[in-house]
Each structure stands twice: as C-alpha cells, then as structure tokens.
Write a protein that holds these residues in place. Structure first.
Motif, short mmCIF file in Angstrom:
data_model
loop_
_atom_site.label_atom_id
_atom_site.label_comp_id
_atom_site.label_asym_id
_atom_site.label_seq_id
_atom_site.Cartn_x
_atom_site.Cartn_y
_atom_site.Cartn_z
N ALA A 126 23.48 102.53 -85.70
CA ALA A 126 24.19 101.26 -85.91
C ALA A 126 24.96 100.85 -84.66
O ALA A 126 25.14 99.65 -84.41
CB ALA A 126 25.14 101.39 -87.09
N PRO A 156 30.32 101.08 -91.91
CA PRO A 156 30.92 99.82 -91.47
C PRO A 156 30.02 99.09 -90.48
O PRO A 156 29.25 99.71 -89.75
CB PRO A 156 32.22 100.26 -90.81
N ASP A 157 30.11 97.79 -90.48
CA ASP A 157 29.37 96.98 -89.53
C ASP A 157 30.07 97.04 -88.18
O ASP A 157 31.23 96.62 -88.06
CB ASP A 157 29.31 95.53 -90.02
N LYS A 165 29.98 95.24 -85.75
CA LYS A 165 30.42 93.92 -85.28
C LYS A 165 31.85 93.62 -85.73
O LYS A 165 32.53 92.79 -85.12
CB LYS A 165 29.47 92.84 -85.80
N ARG A 166 32.28 94.27 -86.83
CA ARG A 166 33.66 94.08 -87.28
C ARG A 166 34.65 94.87 -86.43
O ARG A 166 35.87 94.74 -86.61
CB ARG A 166 33.81 94.53 -88.74
#
Length: 595
Positions: free
Chosen positions: A32, A201-202, A204-205
């Motif tokens: 990720a 978690p993403d 990008k956050r």
C-alpha cells in the motif's frame, strides 16, 4: 525510470489461503505504501515476513532482491534512490545483519537519500526465545546501533503499532531533508496468527509533508540582494533529478549573469559546459573555483556540501554576502560530524532548495527555461591510442567509445579527471556515496541499474579496485536479476589514496618516500577481477592495459549490456590522481589550493 517488477524472475508457485499472520499485514502495508523492492540477505528473525512476501503477495510489489551481504542490500537501495528520489526497502536480519549493514546506512545518511530499512529481532519476550541463537540475535535497543544516522527508528510491539510505524517511517524518509528510517519487527509479532486481515489505512490520508518553502518576505529579500549584486555566484549542491528544476536553474543563472559552481560529490545539477560554469566540478576546490568564490560579492548556496569549509578554503572576503538555502540543519546531531564546518549566512532560508529556487526565480521574473534534451555522452578529452592507461587516458578512451550512447555515470573514482566529461542532464551523473565508505560502488551501481532498467539509458560506473574487491559478491545480484550495465574498474592495484598520505608523512619526517607502497599495494598475487565477475555470471573483460584496447573493450561491453548483460572491464591504470585531487587529499585545513 522504470518501477516495473522484474518479471519472470523468482516466481513462486501459487499458495492457498491458510489464515492471516502478523507479517501478512506488514507485507500488505508495504504494498500500500508503494515500496517496489526489498533488498535483503535472508535471516530467521524475519522468516515470517519472508513467507508473507512470497506466499501472501506472490513476490510482487514489493519484490525481493536477494543479496549476498547486508551492506550490498543497503547500497542497492541507495543507488535506486539516487535515480528516483524515492525509497525502496531493505530488510536486515537482527542485530548481526544490522551490524553488517551499518557502513552502507551511514553512506545513505550522509548522502541524504530516502530509504525504508526493516530490521527484525528475536522474540522480545524472553520466554519465547529458542536456546542460544535467539538470545544472540536479540537486542534490548537494536535501533541504538544506527540511531545517530537515521532520521527516525521504532520497534513496534503489535501489528497495529507496526502499521503506524511503517507509514510514519516511509513518510519521514520521503520528506525533505531525506534520509533513511528504520523499523525493527519483533519475530513474535510477525508470527502471530490473526482472526482476519485488519482494515489497512489509506496512505493518502497520511500524506508525506509538502516541501518546505521560505516566507514571502525572505524570498523578496533574497531577490533584492541578487538584483543588487555586481558579481553573484551560485553554488548548486544537493538538488533534484527533475528536468523542470534543471531548466529553471539554468534560466536563473542566465538572467542574473551569475557564475556557477557544482560539486563532483553530488549528482549533476547544471550543464558543466555552460559558459557560466566557472570551474570543473571537483572533490576539492581548484584554483578556478577559488577565484570564482573570491571574485563574488554575493554567494547563493543551494544545499552546498560543506559551505563553511569551501568559503574558508577559498579565502572568501568577509564582505561577501551569503544566502544559504538548506534544510540540512534538521539532521545535524552531536554524534556525527557530517554536518561539516559552521557556515556563515547573512540570510538562511530553511527550505527545500529546488522549491526555494523556483520562488526566487518567480520573484525575479525568470522564465521556465528549456528542459534539457536527452543526449549522448559528451567526453572532453582525446588521447593517443597506443599509450598505457592512466586516470586521464582511461576517461578519454571510455568517452570516445561511449560518445554515441546515452549514459548515466553512476560512480566515478577519487582520481577521476573531472575535466574529461561534461554533464548536460540531471541523470548524466549521480554523485558519490555520501560517506566515502569503500565497498559501496558495486551495490549502488546495481540499484541505479534497477531504477534505470527500460529507460533507454546505459548505466556506467568507474569503480576503484579496492571498492570493487570489498563488494565483489554484490555482482551476483546483478546477474541474477538481469540488470544491464557497464562497470569499468580503474585498477591501480593499490589503495592509492593512502599512498599519497604516506608520501606526505614521509616527506614531513624526512623518511624514504619509496616505502609509501608497503601495506597499500594489491599485488603479488595479482587479482583477476574479470574472472571474479565471470564466476558470478557477468561478462568479464580484461585485464586491459592500453587506450586502444579499452576503446574496443567498452564497445564490446556496450553490445553485451544492450543484449541484457551485466559487464565488468578490468582496466589496469598507472597509479596517480589529477593534481587538484592530490593537493586536496593532503592539504592542511585553511590552505588554499595550488595547481
């Protein structure tokens, strides 16, 4: 630049879903976070992660790169970052693997490159340790081994904590000033069975910090000082590989009519054949560079390595105004002296150098400039074909043989004749290893070749014989993963740097300089470096002793590299450095250079 996987190499058989383990979560998080590769030498402390990479992810994104020594694994990631400006991963086995890798970690730290280093330890819980070996491979504070020369480290105790640590470590490595980070994974956490894959978690956050920029008032002050200067000088140091940034640097210098200096210790940042480039890039200032500094009434320094030392060496006038643009002070600590001499600055902009450069250019009304074309190599010397090789004729012969090729010079040795080759693109030259740790060259060449694979550029490195022999087993990784490059070993059969130092000491003490070679020469028996390369699957050529033979050998090497081979040429050169380099190696602090 090319981040695709090395398809068809080390492909695992399909694995059935037999539950979720802590290390599966770590592996998924690495994917990720867009970590493309993990260079490693295997170890039991991360056997869980190893299994997850192979059987959970299928050895893709990230793909493992097997290395024969941990120091090589770190050097591979270093070379990759030099090209891309992005981190790849490294995995080091427990305390012993970390100790093997520390020299290369220090190089990466000094060179300010991003890298995500994963460590591992035997069970933190003593009750879970196997007799003998788990105790040897467990440390109470493993990160303490490298804490002075990494940006951040952590040893998470749970899967949830590991997720947060990986995100933080990756973002900190990517944020300026860039540097390696280290996350140590407890073997018990890796091997813990979970009921299900937790939601990840993403990334990008949790975006990496944007480049730091100076306040508008400081940009305006810098622009005003530059407008008022009669003889400005720009020192372009550690800056990006971006073609856009390169174009704006040239446009800024041209609008100001400023002289420019660059540094052979850093990657190419400005065309060295430009009329404003005042002196050849060097490890130490030569007479032309000293004259340029002394003539300046304003110096604009963009993250210049050892600004204070350069100004002292040149004898810069106290009336010369200095604008320093750098974030490097954020990494300075009391353990390492890599921060160099204290530098004067009438205006210090704590900012990313390229971001600040664009803002200053905007304030001065500088146009975007013209992005550099990707061009064949531009050698600047010629020589007689029958003469034996030395450091100057090696550069000339190599340049003639490569003049029709688009080349990235990955590494150059201390003795390189810096006037022999011009750089006209940010990927024409990648700089040195940062910490001057011998043994880094082969691994860094492999990492750069990995990053350049499929780009149309031919990676070429000129390596020293001592550097090569300290890391010769790194070349197996290049052959296994089919990474094309040309390595030319400038083989003077000596640790010649130290011959120069011993000669200087002997002269000071009025002792025989004829003894300087003892304890330095790599001879009797001679080492067949080309044979060592062939034994690991490379195309090995040599030994080569004349200019004509080297021209022919490089031509053969280019053909082999274009066909997909890793190639090494053993070029036997007479011991010697260019005069500026010799003077710099033995000069007392504060002395000015002499030709």
């Amino acid at each position: 630049m090319n981040d695709m996987t090395l398809s068809g190499i080390d492909v695992p058989v399909a694995s059935s879903d037999n539950g979720i383990w802590g290390s599966d979560v770590v592996a998924q998080m690495l994917r990720a976070l867009d970590i493309p590769y993990l260079a490693l030498n295997p170890g039991s402390s991360f056997r869980g992660l190893h299994d997850s990479l192979v059987n959970h992810l299928g050895n893709q994104q990230p793909q493992m790169l097997l290395c024969l020594h941990e120091e090589h694994a770190v050097a591979v990631a270093h070379g990759y970052a030099k090209v891309t400006g992005k981190p790849m991963g490294v995995v080091l086995h427990s305390n012993v693997g970390l100790m093997h890798g520390v020299m290369a970690v220090y190089n990466a730290w000094c060179d300010r490159v991003p890298m995500l280093i994963l460590g591992a330890t035997g069970p933190v819980d003593a009750a879970e340790r196997r007799p003998w070996i788990d105790w040897l491979h467990t440390a109470k504070d493993q990160g303490a081994l490298i804490r002075p020369y990494v940006k951040w480290d952590d040893q998470p105790a749970s899967v949830a904590a590991a997720i947060d640590s990986l995100i933080r470590a990756t973002n900190l490595a990517r944020s300026a000033p860039q540097a390696p980070t280290y996350v140590c994974l407890d073997v018990s956490m890796q091997e813990k069975r979970l009921d299900e894959m937790p939601p990840l978690p993403d990334p990008k956050r949790f975006a990496a910090a944007s480049p730091s920029v100076p306040a508008a008032a400081e940009v305006g002050e810098a622009a005003n000082l530059l407008r008022q200067a009669k003889a400005p000088l720009i020192l372009f140091g550690r800056m990006s590989r971006s073609e856009r940034d390169w174009a704006r640097r040239v446009a800024l210098a041209e609008q100001l009519g400023a002289s420019v200096l660059t540094d052979i210790k850093t990657a190419a940042v400005f065309p060295t054949d430009h009329r404003l480039h005042a002196a050849k890039p060097s490890f130490f200032l030569d007479a032309q560079a000293v004259d340029a500094i002394r003539a300046a009434d304003l110096i604009l320094a963009f993250d210049w390595i050892d600004l204070g030392g350069s100004l002292r060496q040149a004898g810069a006038s106290p009336s010369t105004r200095v604008i320093s643009i750098s974030l490097d002070h954020h990494l300075h600590n009391g353990w390492s002296m890599d921060h160099q001499s204290l530098a004067p600055a009438d205006l210090h902009l704590a900012a990313d150098p390229d971001a600040a450069m664009h803002l200053i250019a905007d304030a001065l009304g500088v146009d975007p400039g013209m992005e550099p074309a990707v061009q064949p190599a531009l050698p600047a010397l010629a020589c007689d074909g029958e003469q034996p090789l030395d450091v100057v004729s090696l550069a000339a012969a190599m340049g003639e043989a490569l003049q029709d090729e688009v080349v990235t010079l990955v590494r150059l040795p201390l003795g390189w004749a810096t006037e022999s080759w011009h750089f006209r693109h940010p990927l024409d030259y990648l700089g040195i290893d940062g910490g001057a740790g011998i043994g880094s060259g082969p691994g860094m060449l492999i990492g750069a070749a990995l990053a350049l694979k499929g780009s149309g550029r031919l990676p070429v490195a000129v390596l020293g014989d001592g550097d090569t022999m300290m890391a010769a087993s790194a070349f197996w990784t290049a052959a296994h993963y089919k990474l094309p490059f040309v390595a030319i070993v400038s083989n003077n059969r000596s640790f010649f740097n130290d011959e120069i130092h011993q000669e200087r000491v002997a002269r000071q003490r009025q002792r025989p300089v004829e003894n300087k070679w003892i304890g330095q020469r790599i001879d009797e028996p001679d080492i067949d470096i080309a044979a060592i390369a062939r034994a690991q699957g490379l195309v090995g050529i040599g030994p080569i002793r004349t200019v004509n033979d080297l021209r022919q050998a490089v031509g053969e090497a280019v053909k082999a590299a274009k066909a997909g081979s890793s190639v090494l040429i053993d070029a036997r050169v007479a011991p010697g450095y260019n005069p500026a380099m010799t003077a710099g190696l033995t000069r007392h602090a504060g002395e000015t250079p002499k030709d």
